[in-house]
Write a protein that holds these residues in place. Structure first.
Motif, short mmCIF file in Angstrom:
data_model
loop_
_atom_site.label_atom_id
_atom_site.label_comp_id
_atom_site.label_asym_id
_atom_site.label_seq_id
_atom_site.Cartn_x
_atom_site.Cartn_y
_atom_site.Cartn_z
N LEU A 270 0.85 -1.19 0.00
CA LEU A 270 0.00 0.00 0.00
C LEU A 270 0.89 1.24 0.00
CD1 LEU A 270 -2.62 -1.12 2.70
CD2 LEU A 270 -3.06 -0.82 0.26
N PRO A 271 0.50 2.35 -0.60
CA PRO A 271 -0.83 2.63 -1.17
C PRO A 271 -0.95 2.27 -2.65
CG PRO A 271 0.46 4.63 -1.19
CD PRO A 271 1.35 3.56 -0.60
N TRP A 272 0.09 1.67 -3.21
CA TRP A 272 0.07 1.45 -4.66
C TRP A 272 -0.72 0.20 -5.04
CZ3 TRP A 272 5.16 2.31 -2.45
CH2 TRP A 272 5.54 3.65 -2.50
N CYS A 273 -0.72 -0.82 -4.18
CA CYS A 273 -1.40 -2.08 -4.49
C CYS A 273 -2.13 -2.61 -3.27
CB CYS A 273 -0.39 -3.13 -4.97
SG CYS A 273 0.58 -2.65 -6.43
N LYS A 331 6.39 10.62 -8.05
CA LYS A 331 5.70 9.86 -7.01
C LYS A 331 6.63 9.49 -5.86
CE LYS A 331 2.23 7.72 -10.02
NZ LYS A 331 1.68 6.43 -10.53
N ARG A 332 7.92 9.82 -5.99
CA ARG A 332 8.93 9.55 -4.97
C ARG A 332 9.01 8.05 -4.65
NH1 ARG A 332 11.44 14.30 -5.29
NH2 ARG A 332 12.46 13.98 -3.30
N ASN A 333 8.89 7.20 -5.68
CA ASN A 333 9.05 5.78 -5.43
C ASN A 333 10.06 5.18 -6.40
OD1 ASN A 333 7.60 5.67 -7.82
ND2 ASN A 333 5.79 4.71 -6.96
N TYR A 334 10.53 3.98 -6.08
CA TYR A 334 11.53 3.31 -6.90
C TYR A 334 11.43 1.81 -6.65
CZ TYR A 334 14.36 2.54 -2.67
OH TYR A 334 14.80 2.14 -1.43
N GLY A 357 19.37 -21.04 -5.54
CA GLY A 357 18.43 -21.15 -4.44
C GLY A 357 18.10 -19.84 -3.75
N GLU A 358 18.71 -18.76 -4.18
CA GLU A 358 18.47 -17.45 -3.55
C GLU A 358 17.10 -16.90 -3.94
OE1 GLU A 358 20.75 -13.10 -3.33
OE2 GLU A 358 21.75 -14.85 -4.18
N THR A 359 16.47 -16.18 -3.02
CA THR A 359 15.21 -15.49 -3.30
C THR A 359 15.48 -14.00 -3.48
OG1 THR A 359 13.89 -17.08 -2.05
CG2 THR A 359 12.92 -14.91 -2.42
N LEU A 360 15.13 -13.47 -4.64
CA LEU A 360 15.31 -12.06 -4.96
C LEU A 360 13.96 -11.36 -4.95
CD1 LEU A 360 17.89 -12.29 -7.87
CD2 LEU A 360 18.32 -11.53 -5.54
N ILE A 361 13.93 -10.20 -4.31
CA ILE A 361 12.68 -9.45 -4.17
C ILE A 361 12.80 -8.11 -4.88
CG2 ILE A 361 11.05 -8.43 -2.53
CD1 ILE A 361 12.14 -10.40 -0.43
N LEU A 362 11.83 -7.81 -5.74
CA LEU A 362 11.69 -6.48 -6.34
C LEU A 362 10.53 -5.81 -5.61
CD1 LEU A 362 11.84 -7.47 -10.12
CD2 LEU A 362 13.73 -7.17 -8.53
N ARG A 363 10.81 -4.76 -4.86
CA ARG A 363 9.78 -4.15 -4.01
C ARG A 363 9.60 -2.68 -4.36
NH1 ARG A 363 11.27 -4.77 1.95
NH2 ARG A 363 10.63 -6.93 1.52
N LEU A 364 8.40 -2.29 -4.73
CA LEU A 364 8.09 -0.89 -5.00
C LEU A 364 8.13 -0.14 -3.67
CD1 LEU A 364 7.42 0.97 -7.38
CD2 LEU A 364 5.00 0.65 -6.83
N SER A 365 9.06 0.81 -3.53
CA SER A 365 9.30 1.45 -2.25
C SER A 365 9.29 2.97 -2.40
CB SER A 365 10.64 1.00 -1.66
OG SER A 365 10.69 -0.40 -1.54
N GLU A 366 9.07 3.65 -1.30
CA GLU A 366 9.03 5.11 -1.27
C GLU A 366 10.37 5.66 -0.83
OE1 GLU A 366 6.04 8.61 0.40
OE2 GLU A 366 6.07 6.63 1.34
N TRP A 367 10.75 6.83 -1.37
CA TRP A 367 11.99 7.46 -0.91
C TRP A 367 11.75 8.92 -0.58
CZ3 TRP A 367 14.19 11.27 -4.23
CH2 TRP A 367 13.74 11.25 -5.56
#
Length: 367
Positions: A270-273, A331-334, A357-367
């Motif tokens: 949130l607030p994007w999804c 939007k100040r996000n990346y 076996g590594e888990t990679l996360i792409l996370r929409l974040s605010e800056w």
């Protein structure tokens, strides 16, 4: 409308200063940078910060100072106020922004481009930033992340804290252990000065020596290094100016055979999804594959379900859109890159090579 090119022009002017050019070619560029600094602040009434970022804004002030150009007091106080109220953060990492602003403050104070009272304020602010950066150092010696560490080291060098601050030696050791991370033109230009005990402030105090019968664009750069009291000016100049240079391979990498499987996760809070986890699937790639290769493999396997876009930058490809969700500066996000469970990556998508076996996360974040 397109945002001001504050940071890009500032870097260009820093490199141009190191060439010892005739006065005429860069006068108009300095004027443009002053204009961009004013345009950059038109976002204040709407957003309370520059349109670009405090990092680019501070870089612009530093470039003007290196060119011995006075900066309006109001422009400087915008940075002082932001530092005082802890508003210098950007991209989830305040270190590089705080550092470039501190180097700019030190330049203005040392070059005597401001009045006595303001100079004293800038000196206090710069030394405060130096202490703050030292406190931000991790147990591995890194300050912020590996790419912001050279900027922190420039603060210690510019303010003279390098002689008494234990964090300086620890950060330099960490830098030497991670030099392979600096493979692009822009990152090389950040790390090379500190490896020679220099900061960008040294460009401001260079004494240019003309060579009869030769233009500044035709000189023997090997000879000119000695004129500046160190071998770092010429390479820094070219890496600042030529942001399209191909990264150098210092030595051929041994071929890695076989495949690996990486768990690729896309998160949008949130607030994007409404749904946090939008994508969570294993992706099989060659053993030597980078994160960019993982993304391309996912897109090739499921072209309807997984789409992404990147933008070319001097630091390499920058992730701008995933699954139709675009990260936008206004939007100040990346798109933050992490390895599970919650560790930010120190490299870009083209440089980072995940383990099997590594888990990679792409996370929409605010800056």
């Amino acid at each position: 409308s397109e945002p001001p090119h504050t940071g890009r022009l500032a870097l260009y002017l820093l490199g141009l200063k190191a060439t010892c050019p005739p006065r005429s070619p860069h006068r108009s560029l300095v004027t443009w940078l002053k204009y961009y600094l004013e345009e950059d602040w038109t976002g204040e009434s709407r957003h309370g910060h520059p349109i670009t970022s405090y990092y680019q804004y501070g870089l612009g002030v530093l470039a003007l100072c290196v060119h011995h150009k006075r900066v309006r007091e109001e422009v400087i106080r915008r940075l002082l106020t932001a530092q005082h109220h802890g508003r210098l953060g950007h991209g989830g990492n305040t270190v590089d922004t705080e550092a470039v602003v501190a180097v700019a403050f030190t330049c203005l104070e040392q070059r005597r481009l401001v009045g006595t009272g303001l100079a004293a304020e800038l000196r206090v602010a710069a030394h405060g930033a130096s202490r703050s950066l030292a406190e931000a150092q991790g147990p591995d010696g890194v300050i912020g992340n590996i790419y912001s560490t050279p900027w922190a080291l420039q603060v210690f060098l510019a303010t003279g804290a390098c002689q008494t601050e234990p964090a300086f030696g620890q950060a330099m050791a960490a830098l030497l252990e991670n030099l392979e991370a600096f493979g692009t033109a822009a990152t090389m230009a950040q790390v090379l000065p500190v490896l020679h005990g220099r900061s960008y402030l040294d460009v401001a105090s260079m004494h240019c020596q003309e060579e009869p019968g030769r233009s500044w664009g035709q000189r023997d750069w090997g000879q000119r290094w000695g004129h500046h009291g160190g071998g770092w000016v010429s390479p820094v100049l070219w890496w600042l100016l030529a942001d399209t240079l191909t990264p150098l391979d210092m030595e051929p990498l041994a071929e890695v055979l076989g495949n690996k499987t990486v768990q690729l996760v896309v998160e949008c809070p949130l607030p994007w999804c409404y749904d946090l986890r939008l994508y969570d699937r294993p992706v099989s790639v060659p053993a030597a594959a980078s994160l960019l290769d993982v993304l391309q493999a996912a897109a090739a396997l499921e072209p309807r379900d997984f789409k992404f876009h990147t933008q070319d930058t001097p630091q390499g490809p920058y992730l701008t859109e995933v699954l139709g969700l675009e990260a936008r500066q206004e939007k100040r996000n990346y798109w933050q890159l992490l390895t599970a469970p919650n560790t930010p990556l120190q490299m870009g998508i083209a440089d980072y090579k995940p383990q099997d076996g590594e888990t990679l996360i792409l996370r929409l974040s605010e800056w």
